[in-house]
Motif scaffolding. Structure first.
Motif, PDB file in Angstrom:
ATOM      1  N   PHE A  22       1.420 -52.421 -46.033  1.00  0.00           N
ATOM      2  CA  PHE A  22       1.726 -53.466 -44.918  1.00  0.00           C
ATOM      3  C   PHE A  22       1.692 -52.582 -43.736  1.00  0.00           C
ATOM      4  O   PHE A  22       1.321 -53.064 -42.715  1.00  0.00           O
ATOM      5  N   ILE A  23       2.226 -51.492 -43.591  1.00  0.00           N
ATOM      6  CA  ILE A  23       2.597 -50.671 -42.316  1.00  0.00           C
ATOM      7  C   ILE A  23       1.219 -50.134 -41.718  1.00  0.00           C
ATOM      8  O   ILE A  23       0.872 -50.417 -40.707  1.00  0.00           O
ATOM      9  N   ALA A  24       0.389 -49.673 -42.631  1.00  0.00           N
ATOM     10  CA  ALA A  24      -0.963 -49.114 -42.343  1.00  0.00           C
ATOM     11  C   ALA A  24      -1.774 -50.330 -41.750  1.00  0.00           C
ATOM     12  O   ALA A  24      -2.431 -50.281 -40.586  1.00  0.00           O
ATOM     13  N   ARG A  25      -1.563 -51.600 -42.189  1.00  0.00           N
ATOM     14  CA  ARG A  25      -2.626 -52.635 -41.904  1.00  0.00           C
ATOM     15  C   ARG A  25      -1.957 -53.077 -40.466  1.00  0.00           C
ATOM     16  O   ARG A  25      -2.731 -53.599 -39.807  1.00  0.00           O
ATOM     17  N   VAL A  26      -0.879 -53.474 -40.555  1.00  0.00           N
ATOM     18  CA  VAL A  26      -0.229 -53.821 -39.083  1.00  0.00           C
ATOM     19  C   VAL A  26      -0.556 -52.746 -37.982  1.00  0.00           C
ATOM     20  O   VAL A  26      -0.821 -52.914 -37.012  1.00  0.00           O
ATOM     21  N   GLU A  27      -0.270 -51.545 -38.251  1.00  0.00           N
ATOM     22  CA  GLU A  27      -0.424 -50.453 -37.275  1.00  0.00           C
ATOM     23  C   GLU A  27      -1.782 -50.609 -36.643  1.00  0.00           C
ATOM     24  O   GLU A  27      -2.266 -50.215 -35.561  1.00  0.00           O
TER      25      GLU A  27
ATOM     26  N   ALA B 291      -2.568 -60.266 -46.663  1.00  0.00           N
ATOM     27  CA  ALA B 291      -2.707 -61.752 -45.921  1.00  0.00           C
ATOM     28  C   ALA B 291      -1.817 -61.770 -44.838  1.00  0.00           C
ATOM     29  O   ALA B 291      -2.008 -62.283 -43.553  1.00  0.00           O
ATOM     30  N   ALA B 292      -0.177 -61.435 -44.938  1.00  0.00           N
ATOM     31  CA  ALA B 292       0.621 -61.300 -44.030  1.00  0.00           C
ATOM     32  C   ALA B 292       0.276 -60.461 -42.737  1.00  0.00           C
ATOM     33  O   ALA B 292       0.371 -61.028 -41.540  1.00  0.00           O
ATOM     34  N   ALA B 293      -0.275 -59.322 -43.274  1.00  0.00           N
ATOM     35  CA  ALA B 293      -0.484 -58.375 -42.086  1.00  0.00           C
ATOM     36  C   ALA B 293      -1.862 -58.956 -41.077  1.00  0.00           C
ATOM     37  O   ALA B 293      -1.753 -59.093 -39.956  1.00  0.00           O
ATOM     38  N   ASP B 294      -2.558 -59.706 -41.781  1.00  0.00           N
ATOM     39  CA  ASP B 294      -3.847 -60.433 -41.211  1.00  0.00           C
ATOM     40  C   ASP B 294      -3.422 -61.415 -40.069  1.00  0.00           C
ATOM     41  O   ASP B 294      -3.836 -61.812 -39.278  1.00  0.00           O
TER      42      ASP B 294
ATOM     43  N   GLU C  76      -3.599 -62.098 -35.994  1.00  0.00           N
ATOM     44  CA  GLU C  76      -3.962 -63.223 -35.491  1.00  0.00           C
ATOM     45  C   GLU C  76      -2.909 -63.509 -34.307  1.00  0.00           C
ATOM     46  O   GLU C  76      -3.286 -63.843 -33.062  1.00  0.00           O
ATOM     47  N   ILE C  77      -1.613 -63.605 -34.571  1.00  0.00           N
ATOM     48  CA  ILE C  77      -0.818 -63.831 -33.662  1.00  0.00           C
ATOM     49  C   ILE C  77      -0.848 -62.991 -32.433  1.00  0.00           C
ATOM     50  O   ILE C  77      -0.522 -63.361 -31.276  1.00  0.00           O
ATOM     51  N   MET C  78      -0.828 -61.676 -32.721  1.00  0.00           N
ATOM     52  CA  MET C  78      -0.778 -60.696 -31.648  1.00  0.00           C
ATOM     53  C   MET C  78      -2.013 -60.839 -30.741  1.00  0.00           C
ATOM     54  O   MET C  78      -1.850 -60.849 -29.594  1.00  0.00           O
TER      55      MET C  78
END
Ligand SMILES: *Cc1c(COP(=O)(O)O)cnc(C)c1O
Length: 397
Positions: free
Chosen positions: A300-305, A371-374, A378-380
């Motif tokens: 999660f961290i890797a994908r969000v960052e 999916a949550a990170a994706d 999109e929101i950001m």
């Protein structure tokens, strides 16, 4: 190996929702619905008051306490459930303070949950002048452990950042200085392996509605180390902690061991939900849970960052220094969480700018975390949080 497909199948999660808030309120175990219905109709409805004996209601606080004991490394017979966590914090701290009558300082940290600090303030206020709550930065706790400290009262995992204290090392240092320890396991029990006996903790408390999934309003638990079990005086001396509750004596005599930490009538319907929730844990190896929690958190961290440069990691980067949640800072964090919830990803917000995501391997897998990170990306990317509807704060954030 723990079968996480099997644990996941035991939860009733709404279709289309990615639930990243099990650190605040765990989801509904399927079996709880039927178990609570049985407690309502079969036990309460059918047996009326005889259910206290016949359905085992009176023994449940100790029976369920022992099942939680396995998850926190407690010796059998030294955990009991009841009341709310705030009450259990008060109770543990009051008993611990009395065991150090010549000292007046309670040491805690700024990462502690406010209710723990508030309860300490309330208790110290009643004890009279001279008592002091000393609240330092988490990284300063060790250096601030002096011979003035009566009790070190900490929450092992920081509710905002997920920072994990070294319970064994801090307990050792506290005890070397002559202090006792009260550990709050609200974000530890069911989140990672805990070993209160191995760490030598004096007292520990926690709740059951977060990672343990027993539902809103579910009771808390308290652990008292065996060496203190007959010495700890309960400050909240209710009738069910009395040595002979049905002797109706005019004066209080503490029950033996952990039984004295009971106060009044236990929440029977919530205990039924807790029982069903604990059944799921029977097949879970906490080492497997921890490994999966770390794998999911790291992904999660890797994908969000990689996709959201607007966010700053607020949790420790080293997985060994984290509990089972991941937090990011973002000035418009509240609105961003609302935008996520509107798109089926449930996390939460903690003032002033923390977006918080619970990682709960019992019912979350890699596909959901990605999916949550994706959706976050999109929101950001499109500033979807910038919508007036997402800026009105509700009572619960
Ligand atoms: C969740 C939490 C509480 C909440 O206390 P209640 O009395 O159950 O409302 C208290 N302390 C900590 C550390 C928590 O994480």
């Amino acid at each position: 190996m723990t079968d996480f497909d099997a644990t996941r199948a035991q939860f009733d999660l709404p279709e289309g929702v990615i639930y990243l808030d099990g650190n605040s309120l765990g989801p509904l175990p399927r079996a709880a619905t039927e178990r609570v219905a049985r407690a309502m109709t079969g036990e309460w409805g059918g047996m009326l008051i005889t259910a206290w004996n016949k359905a085992g209601w009176m023994a449940q606080p100790e029976v369920l306490g022992d099942r939680i004991g396995r998850l926190i490394g407690a010796e059998p017979g030294h955990v009991v459930i009841g009341d709310t966590l705030s009450i259990k914090v008060y109770q543990a701290l009051a008993s611990a303070l009395e065991m150090r009558p010549d000292r007046r300082v309670v040491l805690s940290d700024s990462g502690n949950f406010p209710s723990d600090l508030y309860m300490a303030e309330g208790l110290l206020g009643s004890l009279g002048p001279g008592y002091q709550l000393r609240c330092v930065a988490p990284e300063e706790v060790e250096a601030e452990l002096t011979e003035e400290v009566a009790v070190l009262m900490l929450t092992e995992v920081d509710y905002r950042t997920g920072r994990l204290h070294d319970m064994a090392a801090l307990t050792r240092k506290a005890q070397a200085m002559g202090a006792l320890t009260v550990w709050d396991l609200a974000h530890s029990a069911g989140a990672l392996p805990v070993d209160v006996a191995g760490a030598g903790a004096d007292f520990a408390v926690g709740c059951t509605y977060k990672y343990l999934n027993a539902g809103p309003g579910a009771p808390a638990f308290i652990y008292v180390a065996p060496r203190h079990a007959e010495a700890a005086r309960p400050a909240l001396s209710g009738w069910l902690g009395h040595a002979a509750p049905f002797g109706f004596e005019p004066s209080y005599r503490p029950g033996s061991g952990i039984a004295r930490m009971r106060v009044g009538t236990p929440p029977v319907l919530q205990m039924a939900a807790l029982e069903a929730a604990l059944d799921i844990w029977d097949g879970v190896d906490l080492a497997d849970l921890r490994a999966r929690s770390i794998a999911l958190s790291e992904a999660f961290i890797a994908r969000v960052e990689a996709t959201c440069p607007q966010l700053t990691l607020a949790s420790p980067r080293d997985p060994a220094a984290r509990g089972s949640q991941v937090s990011f800072r973002f000035t418009e964090g509240y609105a961003a969480i609302q935008a996520l919830i509107a798109r089926g990803v449930i996390g939460d917000f903690r003032a002033p700018d923390i977006m918080r995501f619970g990682v709960t391997p019992l019912y979350l897998g890699m596909a959901e975390v990605e999916a949550a990170a994706d959706i976050m990306a999109e929101i950001m990317d499109q500033q979807l949080w910038d919508d007036p509807a997402y800026h009105t704060r509700a009572a619960v954030t």
